[in-house]
Each structure stands twice: as structure tokens, then as C-alpha cells.
Design a protein around this motif. Structure first.
Motif, short mmCIF file in Angstrom:
data_model
loop_
_atom_site.label_atom_id
_atom_site.label_comp_id
_atom_site.label_asym_id
_atom_site.label_seq_id
_atom_site.Cartn_x
_atom_site.Cartn_y
_atom_site.Cartn_z
N PRO A 148 -10.27 10.19 -8.93
CA PRO A 148 -9.71 11.63 -9.05
C PRO A 148 -8.99 11.45 -10.45
O PRO A 148 -8.00 10.57 -10.61
CB PRO A 148 -8.63 11.92 -7.86
N GLN A 149 -9.04 12.49 -11.47
CA GLN A 149 -8.11 12.63 -12.66
C GLN A 149 -6.93 12.52 -12.29
O GLN A 149 -5.89 11.89 -13.12
CB GLN A 149 -8.73 13.63 -13.48
N ASP A 150 -6.27 13.32 -11.58
CA ASP A 150 -4.78 13.41 -11.12
C ASP A 150 -4.42 11.88 -10.66
O ASP A 150 -3.20 11.84 -11.23
CB ASP A 150 -4.45 14.55 -10.26
N PHE A 151 -4.93 11.19 -9.99
CA PHE A 151 -4.56 10.04 -9.52
C PHE A 151 -4.25 9.20 -10.77
O PHE A 151 -3.35 8.44 -10.98
CB PHE A 151 -5.58 9.39 -8.68
N LEU A 152 -5.38 9.05 -11.73
CA LEU A 152 -5.26 8.39 -12.86
C LEU A 152 -4.11 8.73 -13.65
O LEU A 152 -3.65 7.77 -14.15
CB LEU A 152 -6.70 8.50 -13.72
N GLU A 153 -4.12 9.86 -13.77
CA GLU A 153 -2.80 10.40 -14.65
C GLU A 153 -1.35 9.92 -13.97
O GLU A 153 -0.67 9.39 -14.83
CB GLU A 153 -2.83 12.01 -14.74
N PRO B 17 0.66 -1.01 0.00
CA PRO B 17 0.01 0.02 0.13
C PRO B 17 0.89 1.19 -0.01
O PRO B 17 1.92 1.22 0.49
CB PRO B 17 -0.74 -0.18 1.40
N ILE B 18 0.26 2.18 -0.52
CA ILE B 18 1.13 3.55 -0.70
C ILE B 18 -0.13 4.43 0.09
O ILE B 18 -1.35 4.84 -0.45
CB ILE B 18 1.22 3.97 -2.13
N HIS B 19 0.41 5.06 1.24
CA HIS B 19 -0.54 6.12 1.89
C HIS B 19 -1.76 5.23 2.29
O HIS B 19 -2.95 5.65 2.28
CB HIS B 19 -0.90 7.17 1.20
N GLY B 20 -1.71 3.84 2.78
CA GLY B 20 -2.74 3.05 3.10
C GLY B 20 -3.65 2.46 1.83
O GLY B 20 -4.76 1.83 2.21
N PHE B 21 -3.08 2.56 0.59
CA PHE B 21 -3.94 2.22 -0.45
C PHE B 21 -3.17 1.44 -1.46
O PHE B 21 -2.08 2.01 -1.93
CB PHE B 21 -4.53 3.67 -0.91
N VAL B 22 -3.83 0.34 -1.89
CA VAL B 22 -3.23 -0.39 -3.12
C VAL B 22 -3.71 0.10 -4.39
O VAL B 22 -5.09 -0.04 -4.31
CB VAL B 22 -3.38 -1.91 -2.69
N ALA B 23 -3.19 0.48 -5.04
CA ALA B 23 -3.62 0.80 -6.61
C ALA B 23 -4.36 -0.30 -7.34
O ALA B 23 -3.91 -1.32 -7.12
CB ALA B 23 -2.30 1.31 -7.40
#
Length: 212
Positions: free
Chosen positions: A189-194, A89-95
């Protein structure tokens, strides 16, 4: 792309430099596949709260094991040789993303040009641009894939495909497709997708052909 000038050099594989937190599952050997899945599951449960009851740990292991096996089955249906998944996980989140490396044999007649084969392979992949992978010309395609209405848990996704012929000292008969897929449920979020797309493109700059 009008013509493809393909190097006349036989290769046997490839290498990629993956970012931290990603792991590879090889697909050609069942024993290697299961060893890799076990390693990922063993690593993943280390992130659980130490106070988690054993039955919950067992359930988490089983759910992840089944999810990985489903991903492997899907990758094999797509002629996959390797699949790469985020395991930390990155910041508690797995992409919710993956990289799939596939090799395909289009089986066209000998007189079919590489450019014609490329057009066939990429006809459903969305807008394309010319690229090179370690001096071999190919294309990069990007598209948005809607959710499958026939699957209850299906969500939209973004897919980026790099498609190149595999160099060979004889006639080219094998093609490499490297696919990046990330889920894009409503509210992504679009920025996360990019950022994820840029990560994949950055990884592809490390691609090298190998003779092994």
C-alpha cells in the motif's frame, strides 16, 4: 548545492532517538554485534505462541539469527557502523525496513571540493534536496530500486539517503550516509510506504553530532 559550508568542529560520533520497537546492532565490534543479535533473537521468540514445539522455536531462532547475520554482513560491505531494525510487531506485522549508518572515506585529492565529493557520492541516489543534520549541510536523496533479477528472492525497495560531511577541525575526509530501506513487494500500500518514509525523516530530525 553549489557550496558546502562545513563547521570546523571535530566530532566523534552521533546520537539518534529511535521509535519504540526498533533496536540497534553495532557493527564495529564483533562481540557487541553478536550480543545485540542474541538479544534481538531472544526478544523475538517471546512473541511465539507458548505452545510452539521446542524444535519449531529452535528453527525460528536459527532462521532469525541467520537473517540478522546476513544483514550485518551486507551492512559491513557498505562501510556500516550501525544498523537499526524493527524488532517488535505493530498490529501483528514487523515492517520490512532498516536504517543503516555508514561512514565513508572517498579518498579524493586534497583540492577536490566538498560539493564535488557530494556529487560523486550521491550520483546514483536519485533526486536530491538540501538538508541539514545538526547544523551540517547535506542532501537527502530518494529512489526506487528494482528487484535484482539475479537474486531469486529479491523484491523492489524504496531507499532514502541522507549524506553529509563529518565535521572536522582540519580537512574533511569522512562522510556520513544514513540510509533507510524498505521492501516494496507488489501490492505494498502506498500509504503504508509513505508512513514508513515519514517515520525515517522524523527520526533524522533527532540526529545530533557527539564528541564521544
Amino acid at each position: 548545492m553549489n557550496t558546502l559550508e562545513i563547521p570546523k568542529t571535530a566530532v566523534g560520533g552521533y546520537t539518534l532517538l529511535m521509535p519504540p520497537g526498533w533496536d540497534r546492532i553495532p557493527l564495529r565490534s564483533k562481540s557487541e554485534t553478536q550480543d545485540a543479535i542474541k538479544g534481538i533473537v531472544d526478544h523475538a521468540v517471546t512473541y511465539l505462541d507458548p505452545a510452539t514445539p521446542k524444535d519449531k522455536v529452535t528453527q525460528a531462532r536459527l532462521e532469525l539469527h541467520n537473517r540478522l547475520n546476513r544483514a550485518v554482513a551486507d551492512a559491513r560491505r557498505r562501510n556500516g557502523v550501525d544498523v537499526y531494525l524493527p524488532v517488535e510487531p505493530i498490529h501483528g506485522f514487523v515492517a520490512p525496513a532498516s536504517f543503516l549508518v555508514s561512514k565513508v572515506f572517498p579518498g579524493f585529492a586534497a583540492q577536490t571540493s566538498p560539493s564535488e565529493i557530494m556529487s560523486h557520492l550521491t550520483k546514483d541516489f536519485g533526486p536530491s534536496e538540501d538538508i541539514e543534520l545538526d547544523d551540517v549541510p547535506g542532501v537527502r536523496c530518494q529512489r526506487s530500486v528494482p528487484a535484482n533479477p539475479k537474486e531469486e528472492d529479491s523484491v523492489p525497495s524504496r531507499q532514502v539517503n541522507y549524506v553529509v560531511p563529518v565535521p572536522d577541525s582540519g580537512e574533511v575526509s569522512e562522510w556520513l550516509i544514513v540510509s533507510f530501506t524498505t521492501l516494496t513487494p507488489e501490492g505494498t500500500p502506498q500509504d503504508f510506504l509513505e508512513i514508513l518514509t515519514e517515520l525515517f525523516d522524523a527520526v533524522m530530525t533527532t540526529f545530533r553530532w557527539s564528541t564521544a
